[in-house]
Design an enzyme around this catalytic site. Structure first.
Site, PDB file in Angstrom:
ATOM      1  N   HIS A 182      -2.300 -25.160  43.567  1.00  0.00           N
ATOM      2  CA  HIS A 182      -1.584 -26.392  43.209  1.00  0.00           C
ATOM      3  C   HIS A 182      -2.225 -27.049  41.976  1.00  0.00           C
ATOM      4  O   HIS A 182      -1.535 -27.362  41.004  1.00  0.00           O
ATOM      5  CB  HIS A 182      -1.606 -27.337  44.414  1.00  0.00           C
ATOM      6  N   GLU A 183      -3.541 -27.234  42.030  1.00  0.00           N
ATOM      7  CA  GLU A 183      -4.194 -27.917  40.909  1.00  0.00           C
ATOM      8  C   GLU A 183      -4.114 -27.063  39.647  1.00  0.00           C
ATOM      9  O   GLU A 183      -3.900 -27.574  38.546  1.00  0.00           O
ATOM     10  CB  GLU A 183      -5.658 -28.251  41.231  1.00  0.00           C
ATOM     11  N   GLY A 226      -7.338 -34.519  48.263  1.00  0.00           N
ATOM     12  CA  GLY A 226      -7.695 -33.097  48.315  1.00  0.00           C
ATOM     13  C   GLY A 226      -8.379 -32.613  47.048  1.00  0.00           C
ATOM     14  O   GLY A 226      -9.435 -31.996  47.089  1.00  0.00           O
ATOM     15  N   ALA A 227      -7.768 -32.909  45.911  1.00  0.00           N
ATOM     16  CA  ALA A 227      -8.301 -32.413  44.646  1.00  0.00           C
ATOM     17  C   ALA A 227      -7.559 -33.078  43.509  1.00  0.00           C
ATOM     18  O   ALA A 227      -6.563 -33.778  43.728  1.00  0.00           O
ATOM     19  CB  ALA A 227      -8.115 -30.907  44.553  1.00  0.00           C
ATOM     20  N   MET A 228      -8.055 -32.847  42.279  1.00  0.00           N
ATOM     21  CA  MET A 228      -7.470 -33.509  41.118  1.00  0.00           C
ATOM     22  C   MET A 228      -7.447 -32.563  39.923  1.00  0.00           C
ATOM     23  O   MET A 228      -8.431 -31.919  39.595  1.00  0.00           O
ATOM     24  CB  MET A 228      -8.295 -34.770  40.813  1.00  0.00           C
ATOM     25  N   GLU A 229      -6.292 -32.550  39.252  1.00  0.00           N
ATOM     26  CA  GLU A 229      -6.005 -31.538  38.233  1.00  0.00           C
ATOM     27  C   GLU A 229      -6.460 -31.881  36.818  1.00  0.00           C
ATOM     28  O   GLU A 229      -5.859 -31.393  35.848  1.00  0.00           O
ATOM     29  CB  GLU A 229      -4.491 -31.292  38.217  1.00  0.00           C
ATOM     30  N   ASN A 230      -7.527 -32.683  36.641  1.00  0.00           N
ATOM     31  CA  ASN A 230      -8.001 -33.039  35.293  1.00  0.00           C
ATOM     32  C   ASN A 230      -8.005 -31.817  34.380  1.00  0.00           C
ATOM     33  O   ASN A 230      -8.421 -30.736  34.776  1.00  0.00           O
ATOM     34  CB  ASN A 230      -9.419 -33.585  35.378  1.00  0.00           C
ATOM     35  N   HIS A 275      -0.765 -27.321  38.034  1.00  0.00           N
ATOM     36  CA  HIS A 275      -0.566 -28.591  37.322  1.00  0.00           C
ATOM     37  C   HIS A 275      -0.885 -28.453  35.829  1.00  0.00           C
ATOM     38  O   HIS A 275      -0.449 -29.287  35.036  1.00  0.00           O
ATOM     39  CB  HIS A 275      -1.472 -29.678  37.895  1.00  0.00           C
ATOM     40  N   GLU A 277       4.607 -33.659  40.953  1.00  0.00           N
ATOM     41  CA  GLU A 277       4.124 -33.312  42.290  1.00  0.00           C
ATOM     42  C   GLU A 277       5.124 -32.477  43.091  1.00  0.00           C
ATOM     43  O   GLU A 277       4.757 -31.471  43.695  1.00  0.00           O
ATOM     44  CB  GLU A 277       3.722 -34.575  43.068  1.00  0.00           C
TER      45      GLU A 277
HETATM   46  N1  B3K Z   1      -2.646 -35.516  41.377  1.00  0.00           N
HETATM   47  C1  B3K Z   1      -3.642 -35.665  42.413  1.00  0.00           C
HETATM   48  C2  B3K Z   1      -3.400 -36.819  43.319  1.00  0.00           C
HETATM   49  C3  B3K Z   1      -3.991 -38.080  42.862  1.00  0.00           C
HETATM   50  C4  B3K Z   1      -3.863 -39.154  43.924  1.00  0.00           C
HETATM   51  C5  B3K Z   1      -4.260 -40.457  43.423  1.00  0.00           C
HETATM   52  N2  B3K Z   1      -4.170 -41.493  44.430  1.00  0.00           N
HETATM   53  C6  B3K Z   1      -3.785 -34.442  43.219  1.00  0.00           C
HETATM   54  C7  B3K Z   1      -2.601 -33.574  43.278  1.00  0.00           C
HETATM   55  O1  B3K Z   1      -1.540 -33.918  43.738  1.00  0.00           O
HETATM   56  O2  B3K Z   1      -2.706 -32.480  42.813  1.00  0.00           O
HETATM   57 ZN    ZN Z   2      -0.423 -32.430  42.707  1.00  0.00          ZN
END
Ligand code: B3K
Ligand code: ZN
Length: 883
Positions: A319-320, A283-287, A323, A342
């Site tokens: 959510h992101e 879905g997305a990633m919280e970099n 994080h 998570e």
């Molecule tokens: N932390 C990422 C998930 C990464 C999955 C890697 N296989 C997104 C999330 O849970 O917000």
């Molecule tokens: Zn997450």
């Protein structure tokens, strides 16, 4: 037949079996083997010479010995598919490095050194979408969990925190926008084109690194934090998508404000950037400071996105963003602690969405997801605790158990402590562990100290897998009601014996005459059995239990359907009202599928359900949004869960028969509801959204009861649709029906939205997930459609994930559906293993299916398992599923 056992050779020696060579087993990594890395990496400098075909990466790491580590004479840096072009230590080129199973081993004798490494990678050839890859002409990264090691050599583990400075240069035509984590510090032109430098002041693990370079435009906005700091917000997309970013931006600003108010968390950089990418594994990633999103969770307008899509965007943006504290400022010590960030962040986004859209409906949606995805996971071969004990590929543990059950576990702490004390617990957690890589145990301790809970026994929720069952019985004698609660936690792989866990159950006893109760109470069942007595009930009360779904357990009780009808009408807890409807219907379907009902009993049971549904459809006090929830039949997967061995065909047939009967019996009421709801505006206000929900719900029942009349009504809804919600709802009903309208509208939909990837995904998934008897043929044809590609995860999921939910397609008696998914896994595994492995769990249900289908399903798993050169991801899932 004992389907649980594999055939073995007469002497039981597997070596002697005429089996294909077993792939080399990827190592099992155990939680208990954790030890800190021997080196610290206080500073990391990355220099990227960007190109789609070739990107050159120069990484300079300042390293020093970790006092908590061992005095090793070398450093071992993770790498995946990399060969160093040059390695230098303290400015001197070094030739004595070695590669050991992908890892770069560099001899180091002193206390502190600087290591410089040059690697070259090919983003365009990266079909796994892990590390640095190309999507639609842009470059972007995905590093969680172990993608950074595909970019450069590094201690790619979450407990090594470093401060990053990133310089990137490239062709300004191809990559006019250059983004990374943190704040921009400088930019300019040079021989390579143009360049930009970013610096992230917050130490972070490598999985939070991100880089984006491409031809993008931004919707920009600002947010003033609670202490008055100005933050520049930007959502970066392709130019043609810019006008579909408004909802995402609003969601972001709401999230930032909510996290300040509810959790006391303030944003900590000058910029917050979001980039939408069309090719993305999840879905997305919280970099840190640079979230990368699947376009699905950014782009929306009423014409192309459903109300559900709007909610999804709001939830994932939140959510992101959340994080940033629960995940980034406090990160995980190792990947076994994944639920630390998570589970907690899912709870935070759930609470946010409850506040934005209403508690009752959001809670019901969350429980529905838990039951249809997590419960089956917890009762199958892939069951694991929310804090797993071992893995071969961490990518396989981004599961509903870690995320959604993880959220339920923390929600139970909140229920037991109350919101104020819970907040004291989370404040203490953030204060104690800010800047650290923490463990689930650290979180539990902060809750004990900050919220004043005793969680000694509660820790079992972190270590024991399986959905607890609570048997409930209520006896009434004289004026006393006696409640008996008894729990069992079922055995799961590697955990045959379980201990009783504390289960917080919110309950109320209703007085039949008045339809009210004396007040709700919280009973924590912490033994195998517990008995509670209540005096003062001249008449037998009606028990409402696990209100608000206060514990993620399965309640088992034999209850008179008439009491469920009472609760469905009178319960003041919205979730419990929904639950009563579900219990009524599930109870009936389980009995009919089991063949245990006479005609008379069947019509009596149907009558009760019909009455309850009529009350729901016509009750003026209900808002439509809640009405829509109460009207939903329990999912096929949830009904299947009630059986030790399920027959998907029989369950489907009974579920459809009930739906048809209800559609016919309540035709007048449902038609009136559809008409009334069709008169509502097409706006985004709750009333309009609720109306759209019940409109399609009504259509679903009517289509089962009278397909021809409903096809006309659905076609009219499709033609009049001003929103994607109405249009998709109508098309969903039509795709399950035979007749010309189906074809006409599918063609119209495709032509109308051709070229819009997210909407064409809907077109694929509506057909692939339909109840049409020829769904298999449809999916085969769609796999050959020019718009289908195995390279794009959204497209793959839209066709095949939707299909795994079809009782007539996936579970076709011939086994053809299972074979199609196995073929997909084999074809996709070399291209994108993490997406391929996600299709294994549906095939892992074989032990819980009737023998014929079980054998067919198992044979497909074995066929996949026999394939040489499987990825670690797929290998692990298949082996565990065969168990
Ligand atoms: N932390 C990422 C998930 C990464 C999955 C890697 N296989 C997104 C999330 O849970 O917000
Ligand atoms: Zn997450």
């Amino acid at each position: 037949m004992d389907i649980a056992r594999t055939p073995s050779t007469p002497d039981g020696n597997p070596e002697m079996a005429d089996a294909p060579p077993t792939p080399k087993e990827p190592p099992l990594i155990r939680r208990e083997d954790y030890r800190p890395f021997d080196w610290l990496v206080p500073k990391t400098h990355l220099d990227f010479a960007l190109g789609l075909e070739t990107t050159r990466v120069t990484a300079t790491l300042k390293v020093e010995r970790n006092p908590a580590g061992l005095p090793t004479p070398e450093i071992r840096l993770d790498g995946d598919g990399l060969t160093p072009l040059e390695v230098a230590v303290d400015g001197q080129v070094l030739n004595s490095w070695t590669l050991d199973d992908g890892k770069l081993v560099v001899p180091l004798s002193g206390e502190a050194h600087e290591i410089r490494m040059v690697t070259e990678i090919s983003p365009a050839a990266n079909s796994q979408l892990m590390g640095l890859y190309a999507s639609n002409g842009m470059l972007c990264t995905q590093c969680e969990a172990e993608g950074f090691r595909r970019i450069t050599f590094f201690p790619d583990r979450p407990d090594v925190l470093s401060t990053y400075t990133v310089r990137m240069s490239g062709d300004p035509e191809a990559f006019p926008v250059l983004l990374s984590n943190g704040n921009p510090v400088a930019s300019g032109e040079d021989a390579g084109g143009h360049w930009a430098e970013w610096h992230d002041p917050w130490p972070k693990p490598s999985y939070l690194f991100a880089l984006v370079a491409g031809d993008l435009v931004a919707r920009k906005d600002r947010f003033t934090t609670i202490t008055g700091r100005e933050v520049d917000l930007a959502i970066w997309v392709r130019a043609e998508d810019l006008d579909r970013t408004g909802h995402a931006m609003e969601s972001l600003k709401h999230s930032m404000k909510w996290d300040e108010e509810v959790f006391g968390r303030e944003y900590d950089l000058d910029q917050f950037n979001i980039v939408a990418v069309g090719d993305f594994n999840m879905g997305a990633m919280e970099n840190k400071g640079l979230n990368v999103f699947n376009t699905k969770y950014v782009l929306a307008d009423a014409e192309t996105a459903t109300d559900g899509d709007y909610d999804g965007i709001e939830g994932v943006i939140a959510h992101e963003y959340f994080h940033n504290w629960s995940g980034n400022r406090v990160t995980c010590r190792d990947w076994f602690q994944l639920s630390l960030k998570e589970g907690f962040t899912v709870l935070r986004d759930q609470l946010f969405s409850q506040d934005m859209r209403g508690e009752a409906v959001k809670r019901i949606e969350d429980v529905r997801l838990l039951r249809s995805v997590q419960f089956p996971e917890d009762s199958g071969p892939l069951a694991h605790p929310i804090r797993p004990d071992s893995f071969r590929e961490i990518g396989n543990f981004y599961t509903s158990t870690v995320y959604n059950k993880g959220a339920e576990v923390i929600r139970m702490m909140r229920t037991m402590a109350g919101p104020e004390r819970f907040r004291q617990g989370t404040d203490l957690y953030f204060e104690r562990h800010d800047g650290e890589a923490a463990t689930c145990e650290d979180f539990i301790r902060a809750m004990e100290d900050g919220a004043g809970l005793d969680l000694a026994q509660f820790r079992l929720w972190y270590s024991q897998a399986g959905t607890p069952k609570v048997e409930v019985s209520l006896e009434h004698e004289g004026d006393t009601a006696t409640l008996t609660l008894r729990q069992t936690v079922p055995p799961t792989p590697d955990q045959p014996d379980k201990q009783p866990m504390p289960i917080p159950l919110r309950l109320a006893l209703f007085d039949r005459a008045t339809g009210t109760h004396r007040g709700e109470e919280l009973v924590v069942l912490d033994q195998v059995e517990s008995v509670v007595r209540y005096g003062g009930f001249a008449e037998r009360p009606v028990l409402s239990i696990n209100r608000g779904f206060s514990a993620p357990v399965a309640i088992e009780r034999s209850i008179d359907p008439e009491e469920l009808v009472f609760l469905a009408k009178h319960d003041d807890d919205a979730f419990a009202r929904y639950e009563a409807m579900q219990e009524l219907i599930v109870g009936h379907l389980v009995t009919t599928v089991g063949g245990g009902l006479s005609d008379a009993a069947r019509s009596e049971a149907r009558g009760a359900i019909g009455e309850a549904l009529r009350a729901v459809v016509t009750d003026d006090r209900l808002d439509d949004s809640m009405r829509g929830e109460l009207m939903m039949l329990p999912a096929q997967s949830y009904i299947s869960e009630q059986f030790l061995v399920a027959d998907p065909g029989a369950i489907h047939a009974e579920r459809e028969a009930l739906k048809a009967w209800l559609g016919q019996t309540l035709e007048a009421e449902l038609t009136a509801l559809h008409r009334r709801a069709s008169g509502q505006s097409s706006g985004m206000d709750p009333a309009a959204r609720g109306a759209r929900k019940v409109k399609t719900q009504a259509l679903v029942f009517l289509a089962a009861g009278n397909p021809q009349a409903a096809a006309t009504l659905a076609a009219a809804q499709y033609d009049a649709a001003e929103t994607m919600t109405d249009r998709q709802g109508a098309l969903m009903v039509l795709t399950g029906l035979p007749g010309p309208e189906r074809t006409h509208k599918l063609i119209d939909f495709y032509n109308r939205f051709q070229g819009d990837a997210l909407v064409i995904d809907k077109w694929f998934s509506l057909q692939a997930g339909s109840l049409h008897p020829n769904v298999i043929e449809h999916v085969k044809a769609l796999a050959g459609h020019p718009d289908f590609t195995l390279k794009n995860p959204n497209r793959v999921r839209s066709l095949y994930m939707a299909f795994t939910g079809t009782p007539l397609g996936f579970h076709a008696e011939s086994g053809e559906g299972y074979r199609m998914i196995a073929d997909l896994i084999l074809a996709l595994d070399p291209i994108n293993p993490s997406t391929a492995a996600r299709f294994v769990p549906p095939l892992g249900r074989w032990r819980r299916l009737e023998p014929k289908r079980a054998a067919l399903m198992r044979a497909e798993l074995e066929r996949i398992g026999a394939q040489p050169g499987l990825s670690r991801d797929t290998f692990e899932q298949v082996t565990r599923s065969l168990g």
